[in-house]
Design an enzyme around this catalytic site. Structure first.
Site, PDB file in Angstrom:
ATOM      1  N   GLU A 209      23.872   8.944 -23.452  1.00 26.84           N
ATOM      2  CA  GLU A 209      22.775   8.098 -22.981  1.00 26.84           C
ATOM      3  C   GLU A 209      22.348   8.490 -21.571  1.00 26.84           C
ATOM      4  O   GLU A 209      21.164   8.595 -21.263  1.00 26.84           O
ATOM      5  CB  GLU A 209      23.206   6.628 -23.011  1.00 26.84           C
ATOM      6  CG  GLU A 209      22.118   5.653 -22.645  1.00 26.84           C
ATOM      7  CD  GLU A 209      22.585   4.200 -22.768  1.00 26.84           C
ATOM      8  OE1 GLU A 209      21.728   3.311 -22.590  1.00 26.84           O
ATOM      9  OE2 GLU A 209      23.782   3.955 -23.014  1.00 26.84           O
TER      10      GLU A 209
ATOM     11  N   ASP B  56      15.332  -1.516 -16.232  1.00 28.69           N
ATOM     12  CA  ASP B  56      16.213  -2.678 -16.183  1.00 28.69           C
ATOM     13  C   ASP B  56      16.627  -3.160 -14.793  1.00 28.69           C
ATOM     14  O   ASP B  56      16.007  -4.025 -14.211  1.00 28.69           O
ATOM     15  CB  ASP B  56      17.454  -2.401 -17.047  1.00 28.69           C
ATOM     16  CG  ASP B  56      17.106  -2.162 -18.507  1.00 28.69           C
ATOM     17  OD1 ASP B  56      15.929  -1.905 -18.792  1.00 28.69           O
ATOM     18  OD2 ASP B  56      17.992  -2.223 -19.360  1.00 28.69           O
TER      19      ASP B  56
END
Length: 419
Positions: free
Chosen positions: A389, A161
């Site tokens: 995460e 990202d």
């Protein structure tokens, strides 16, 4: 393009937050599932290849059903069939091919023969659509060259990202991680074509490509910064960018990108996870000075090393821990991600078993990094009851969505030395 409405048998990163299939994540999920139930893993991978269109494109996200659609912003639902995503499934396929060669795994051989035509179309799609500006270079599509709201235009297609790339997206970019994925893909396709008795022209073509993309000298010519002893992307880049307060056309106060110096063609000298891909994909000669340099960089606490695992971006980077927009927190700009730590551990374990002057150091770093990652994940699980995460590079605390039993579940393989 919307993809066909059909069923998909897949793992998901987080059942509560990401209740859908992600191609990039699924390759890592299958590493765990493959160890647990190889038949189930083959069945799941087959349904992903059934998602492929006639050209060879597989959606980055499989947003199927009302539950999945409800969690996805509308702008991400329709996906561009020229945009790729990391072919992480290649890792499981490469190991499957190895199991055929080493243990004559008949079930794996039959599966690879069954999906070979799909694999060929898929990999050849990458070669054709993600080509870079020069031979053996590759470029992720999908970056926004026109944005003035991002500190560094995102590369969602890379799976990383907001990881810093060339400040000014262009057709001249050379992306190191994609080059390394393609090297793994060529080697995997070469092995599979041979194993399943594919056409001789396929065997020869993929073997030749594997040799070319595995050529360390060629890789260095495109991506190695000799003065720094590090691997990087290449593109139109300047670090003289920042987000400043401005007023948009509607009179709203916004953060806007201010470029204070024109970009030049050069290495994008931001050391982080992308710089580790030649190591992770085993493309560096274990006897070389370059390999020793990578081990030194790896253990440098100013760069990536922490007591909790490897952070995603060097503390010396211009982009370290910086927001990419007014609201986009740093994602791949400091946190510790377990999928990349797993790949580094896999590589260190491999290099520790190779002859060369750095084998002992590779083994020492393997043991130290493994201990750090296990201690932190287990400690955070005992403290919070969750796998997370990602993890904070300063204190090791869990961050992001939770429970995240997607690729953070690689912890099981790390703890059991299952590579």
């Amino acid at each position: 393009r919307r993809y066909p409405t059909r069923s998909l048998f897949t793992a998901v990163p987080s059942r509560s937050f990401f209740p859908r299939g992600f191609l990039w994540d699924e390759g890592f999920h299958q590493l765990v599932i493959q160890k647990w139930n190889s038949r189930l893993s083959r069945e799941m991978m087959a349904t992903w290849f059934d998602m492929m269109n006639v050209d060879g494109w597989i959606p980055r996200e499989a947003i199927l059903g009302d539950e999945a659609l409800a969690r996805v912003p509308s702008e991400f639902v329709v996906q561009n069939p020229s945009h790729a995503n990391p072919p992480s499934m290649l890792i499981s396929l490469h190991r499957m091919a190895a199991s055929v060669r080493e243990a004559d795994n008949g079930a794996a051989r039959a599966f690879l023969a069954e999906i070979y035509s799909h694999l060929k179309i898929w990999f050849d799609w990458f070669l054709e659509t993600q080509r870079g500006p020069v031979k053996n270079s590759f470029r992720w599509r999908g970056r926004d060259a026109m944005t003035d709201r991002e500190l560094n235009p995102k590369t969602l297609t890379s799976g990383l990202d907001d990881y810093p790339r060339a400040s000014h997206p262009s057709n001249t970019e050379r992306h190191l991680d994609l080059r390394c994925w393609m090297a793994l893909g060529a080697k995997t396709m070469s092995d599979i074509a041979d194993i399943v008795g594919g056409p001789q022209k396929d065997i020869e073509r993929y073997a030749e490509l594997a040799a070319s993309l595995g050529d360390e000298k060629d890789l260095s010519n495109l991506h190695y910064h000799k003065e720094l002893g590090m691997y990087f992307d290449w593109g139109e880049h300047t670090n003289a960018v920042k987000l400043v307060r401005a007023v948009d056309g509607n009179g709203h106060a916004v953060l806007q990108r201010d470029v204070q110096e024109a970009p030049t063609s050069r290495f994008v000298a931001e050391f982080g996870y992308v710089s580790l891909f030649p190591l992770m994909m085993r493309l560096i000669d274990p006897r070389s000075k370059t390999f020793g340099e990578q081990l030194e960089h790896l253990r440098n606490e100013t760069l990536l090393w922490t007591p909790f695992g490897l952070r995603s971006l060097s503390t010396e980077s211009h982009y370290y821990n910086k927001y990419n927009t007014e609201h986009d927190k740093p994602y791949w700009r400091s946190p510790i991600w377990i999928n990349i730590n797993y790949l580094v551990l896999d590589a260190l374990r491999y290099y520790a078993g190779m002859e060369g002057p750095h084998a002992r150091e590779a083994g020492r770093l393997f043991q130290e990094l493994k201990a750090n990652v296990i201690a932190n994940i287990a400690g955070q699980y005992r403290k919070t009851g969750f796998l997370w995460e990602n993890y904070d590079d300063k204190n090791g605390e869990g961050k992001g969505s939770h429970p995240f039993t997607g690729w953070t579940a690689l912890f099981i393989l790390i703890a059991s030395d299952a590579y």
